[in-house]
Enzyme design. Sequence first.
Site, PDB file in Angstrom:
ATOM      1  N   HIS A   7       0.824  -1.214   0.000  1.00 54.72           N
ATOM      2  CA  HIS A   7       0.000   0.000   0.000  1.00 54.72           C
ATOM      3  C   HIS A   7       0.853   1.258   0.000  1.00 54.72           C
ATOM      4  CE1 HIS A   7       0.519  -0.634   4.434  1.00 54.72           C
ATOM      5  NE2 HIS A   7       0.591   0.687   4.457  1.00 54.72           N
ATOM      6  N   HIS A  79       4.003   7.141   3.683  1.00 50.45           N
ATOM      7  CA  HIS A  79       4.949   6.042   3.507  1.00 50.45           C
ATOM      8  C   HIS A  79       4.478   5.075   2.429  1.00 50.45           C
ATOM      9  CE1 HIS A  79       2.202   4.155   6.532  1.00 50.45           C
ATOM     10  NE2 HIS A  79       2.480   3.046   5.878  1.00 50.45           N
ATOM     11  N   GLU A 130       7.747   1.063   4.996  1.00 48.85           N
ATOM     12  CA  GLU A 130       7.231   0.040   5.899  1.00 48.85           C
ATOM     13  C   GLU A 130       7.441  -1.306   5.230  1.00 48.85           C
ATOM     14  OE1 GLU A 130       3.057  -1.205   8.158  1.00 48.85           O
ATOM     15  OE2 GLU A 130       2.975   0.181   6.468  1.00 48.85           O
TER      16      GLU A 130
END
Length: 134
Positions: A7, A79, A130
């Site tokens: 994502h 992010h 991440e």
Amino acid sequence: MIGRLNHVALVVPDLARAAARYRDALGAEVGPPVELPEHGVRVVFVTLPNTKVELLEPLGEGSPVAGFLEKNPSGGMHHVCYEVEDLGAARDRLVAAGARVLGSGEPRIGAHGKPVLFLHPKDFDGTLVELEQV
């Protein structure tokens, strides 16, 4: 080492309004809001055919994304999240190569119920990364 893009996360000043915009204006499938007090955020996932967009808003004043909104009142990209097969091995390899893992360096459970780690943006061309265990 990294797998698919899981994502892209966007910090928004109003989660309900942003979710409605994705649902109503763009016709996207938008999930329900989920509070993640351990991360200090409330999130909504927008499901796309090839990935997701994570909409984030601060959950309280101590939220790690509250400062982001102070600097960027209209919100913005926060992010990117990549999947990895073995989060521990990925962390060890990155640390050996000089990358910095944020926090304690130990994985925490993320919004999908899977272990995650964050990597310092200064080590990845200004982008907070991440990593999520698949």
